[in-house]
Design an enzyme around this catalytic site. Structure first.
Site, short mmCIF file in Angstrom:
data_model
loop_
_atom_site.label_atom_id
_atom_site.label_comp_id
_atom_site.label_asym_id
_atom_site.label_seq_id
_atom_site.Cartn_x
_atom_site.Cartn_y
_atom_site.Cartn_z
N HIS A 20 0.84 -1.21 0.00
CA HIS A 20 0.00 0.00 0.00
C HIS A 20 0.87 1.26 0.00
O HIS A 20 1.24 1.77 1.05
CB HIS A 20 -0.91 -0.02 1.24
CG HIS A 20 -2.11 0.85 1.11
ND1 HIS A 20 -3.36 0.48 1.52
CD2 HIS A 20 -2.26 2.10 0.62
CE1 HIS A 20 -4.23 1.44 1.29
NE2 HIS A 20 -3.57 2.46 0.74
N ASN A 43 -6.66 8.45 7.47
CA ASN A 43 -7.90 7.75 7.18
C ASN A 43 -7.61 6.30 6.82
O ASN A 43 -6.84 6.07 5.90
CB ASN A 43 -8.60 8.43 5.99
CG ASN A 43 -10.09 8.29 6.07
OD1 ASN A 43 -10.61 7.79 7.06
ND2 ASN A 43 -10.79 8.70 5.04
N ASP A 92 0.70 2.14 3.92
CA ASP A 92 -0.20 3.21 3.48
C ASP A 92 0.59 4.52 3.40
O ASP A 92 0.11 5.59 3.80
CB ASP A 92 -1.43 3.35 4.38
CG ASP A 92 -2.52 4.22 3.73
OD1 ASP A 92 -2.34 4.65 2.56
OD2 ASP A 92 -3.55 4.46 4.39
#
Lengths: 310, 423
Positions: free
Chosen positions: B55, B275, B302
């Site tokens: 990610h 988020n 992420d």
């Protein structure tokens, strides 16, 4: 007089009780100045106070401005709708620009919680939070404490009900921190959708029954209902809100006979508060406005390190 | 070129190896024997398969001021990663074969490590029409995701899982019910109440996790759940796996290390805005347990670089995201392994064999004959997280200033040394 330990006034959550009391005591002397025919002392002569308002305001902005003027400070008001902010200038750039012009203290209102913390990080001068989002409104909290102390002679042990949209209210948060730290018993009341999660962890009782909250209350502080919230489905209609949660004479009769009724303003008459109680002898709503100037004088005086005594 | 990494503690969880031994790199493969051209002494070091990140936001094309393929892959190499999977929410969106091929070619031309790409689930990531998944698979897309824009339409998600199944590619879900998340800026709970920031309830995630798990069950498609943040999500994934649903899941280092209290601790620092949002203690515990028992297959960064201009603003105006490529090894080693919260083998598995399995790669292992992706970690190296020294253009991390222990000191990707020495 003592001094404040902190460089800025960002909120009441982290303010020790002694500092709150110091501000309230200082405000007593300031209250006396406002009562004079010539309302001017030289205390802050040569100091520059800037108000930077990213949201509309009448009483908070004006009372900070007058607080500065009564102490001979030069005051400059910036409403962002008419400033370079409309050209897309960032908060940091606006603040640095103002500081470079010689600002001694910046007073900011902003729709986003935490923005005064950001401001305090980017400028060296003291920052006063005049309301940030749903977070805190410490000068309002202090002026409410001042008004209660003035009318009731004490804060410790009083039963205080805060009624209305607790969730979105910075006034509620600052009041809760101030009142609980000074020993009041606080109950918050409003529709369950307008009570924030785990609000009881702030040291208050929470209920959806306004009647219950008002039972035996010494002080009732009614919050302004932000009517635009209705679109979000948090309550079905203003009519229903007013019937179920509005403070009127009948509800107020559950409180102590000498109950003190407060509202930070501006009021929606007939919505969260009925005119008959707002204009009754219990009401301190106009007194709060005058006290607001005194408390803000005290805040400016203490944050700017005094100078010669008032 | 033959490179011998001598005397390190080799941890290769995919083969249940954990012992001191030599690793020989022979060209672009892990070799068996031969005379090395160069020998690296790895005494006291950990030698692990090259790390794989499921990610990564590389921001190119479109947002090169935040990150680009060159800077992002350099950051990956420095962080010990040899393979990274780029997300498709660029400008333009990677939603067609030409775009997929462009990213892969750019990765070959400018990338420091191996770059894989996600293709969008829907055209323009608008959540309306299915993108040309089949064509993108032919072009080399490794998985599909509208990450950044949750797929709100259940029917679109059903079709995506069913369609991607033909190419046996996972659909990566960013689980967020938009109406429940609302304008939320952090986890809904005690700290959102105190700080007066709008909250996102945990149900915003779990409601979509529940939907997507059942859609995976219905379709037989492969579902990969991105950045899980809630205890209840882990519970549901565990149950689904037990029922034979083809689901895998990842968690980020920040969701394993921080709670929503960080927004208070760091005084509204926008680097805490991410988020899904940072959650509570019980969620952190459940996520760790999920990594331990294999419910969660991978630790993924992420990595979401943003420019300072996007972060040094009011909390609500800041863009969500945290960079992770250069901090993950240090965070995982010092705060999870050294503290006994994760076993070393479990942590390394979640960074190597776990993510390889999610994508069906022949990587994440040091088995002879495998691609020569190797990372050497000095577990004793102490360093301070100083974003100004990142290779990434992104400086946005709440871990700035943290004292960490453990860092990649040698990264070999496809047989080439892509990072060596003090980062």
């Amino acid at each position: 007089m003592g001094r404040l330990r902190s460089h800025d006034l960002l909120g009441l959550r982290e303010m020790p009780a002694e500092e709150m009391t110091l501000i309230l005591d200082t405000a007593e002397s300031m209250r006396e100045i406002i009562g004079r025919d010539i309302k001017k002392v030289p205390t802050l002569r040569g100091r520059t106070v800037v108000t930077l308002f990213y949201e509309p305001s009448t009483r908070t902005r004006t009372s900070f401005e007058l607080a500065g003027k009564y102490m001979s400070a030069d005051t400059v008001n910036i409403a962002t709708s008419t400033s370079a902010v409309v050209k897309g200038e960032t908060l940091r750039d606006t603040a640095r620009t103002l500081e470079m012009m010689g600002t001694d203290v910046m007073i900011m209102r902003h729709p986003v919680s935490g923005s005064c913390h950001l401001l305090a990080r980017v400028v060296d001068c003291p920052v006063i939070n005049a309301g940030d989002g749903m977070h805190e409104h410490p000068s309002q909290g202090l002026l409410d404490l001042f008004t209660i102390r003035q009318k009731k002679g004490r804060i410790a042990g009083l039963k205080v009900a805060i009624v209305g949209d607790i969730h979105h209210s910075r006034v509620a948060r600052s009041n809760i921190w101030g009142l609980t730290r000074l020993g009041a018993q606080v109950t918050v009341a409003g529709p369950s959708t307008l009570l924030p999660p785990q609000v009881e962890a702030m040291g208050v009782k929470a209920t959806s029954s306004v009647d219950e909250a008002l039972e035996g209350a010494d002080v009732v502080n009614v919050l302004r209902l932000q009517l635009e919230r209705q679109k979000g489905g948090l309550f079905p209609s203003i009519r229903e809100y007013s019937r179920a949660f509005g403070v009127n004479r009948e509800r107020l009769s559950r409180a102590r006979p000498d109950v003190l009724l407060m509202h930070p303003g501006p009021m929606n008459r007939g919505v969260e508060i009925s005119s008959e109680v707002a204009d009754s002898s219990h009401s301190s709503i106009e007194e709060q406005v005058t006290n607001g100037v005194a408390v803000r004088m005290a805040i400016l005086y203490l944050l700017l390190g005094g100078g010669e005594a008032a | 070129m033959k490179l011998l990494i001598r005397g390190g503690r080799v941890v290769d969880p995919g083969r249940a190896v954990d012992r001191v031994m030599d690793v020989l790199i022979d060209g672009d493969r892990i070799g068996l024997n031969g005379t090395p051209d160069r020998v690296v002494d790895a005494g006291g070091m950990l030698v692990v398969p090259g790390l794989i990140d499921l990610h990564t936001h590389l921001r190119e094309p479109g947002f090169e001021y935040k990150e680009d393929i060159a800077s992002g892959t350099r950051a990956a190499a420095r962080g010990g990663y040899t393979t990274i999977l780029a997300m498709a929410n660029t400008q333009p969106v990677i939603d067609n074969r030409a775009a997929v091929e462009w990213v892969l070619n750019a990765g070959k031309a400018r990338g420091v490590v191996r770059l894989l790409t996600v293709g969008a689930v829907s055209k323009g990531q608008k959540g309306e029409e299915l993108a040309e998944l089949g064509d993108m698979i032919e072009g080399g897309a490794a998985a599909f995701s509208d990450d950044g824009n949750p797929v709100s339409s259940g029917e679109l998600m059903r079709c995506a899982l069913l369609y991607a199944r033909m190419g046996d590619k996972p659909v990566i879900a960013h689980c967020e019910d938009r109406s429940l998340a609302g304008e939320g800026l952090m986890n809904l709970g005690y700290w959102s109440t105190i700080l007066g920031l709008r909250g996102m309830p945990w149900v915003a995630e779990t409601a979509m996790v529940a939907r997507d798990l059942m859609l995976a069950e219905l379709t037989g498609g492969r579902l990969h759940l991105a950045h899980l943040s809630c205890a209840r999500s882990v519970e549901m994934v565990k149950e689904a796996k037990a029922r034979g649903v083809r689901v895998t899941a990842e968690v980020t280092p920040h969701h394993l290390l921080l709670t929503d209290e960080a927004v208070n601790t760091y005084r509204f620092d926008t680097d805490t805005r991410v988020n899904p949002p940072l959650r509570g203690e019980a969620d952190v515990e459940a996520l760790l347990q999920g990594v331990r028992d294999g419910t969660i297959d991978a630790i993924a960064t992420d990595h979401a670089p943003h420019h300072l201009d996007d972060k040094e603003v009011e909390y609500a105006y800041a863009l969500p995201g945290i960079v992770g490529l250069e901090t993950t090894v240090g965070l995982v080693m010092s705060r999870l392994v050294d503290t006994g919260r994760l076993a070393l083998g479990t942590a390394i598995r979640a960074l190597t064999a776990g993510p390889a399995q999610v994508l069906g790669l022949d990587r994440g292992t040091l088995a002879p004959g495998s691609p020569a992706d190797v990372t050497v970690i000095d577990p004793a190296r102490e360093w301070t997280c100083d974003p100004s020294r990142f290779a990434s253009k992104g400086r946005n991390t709440p871990f700035k200033g943290w004292q960490l222990r453990g860092q990649a000191v040698l990264t070999v990707a496809g047989g080439e040394v892509v990072h060596e020495g003090i980062a």
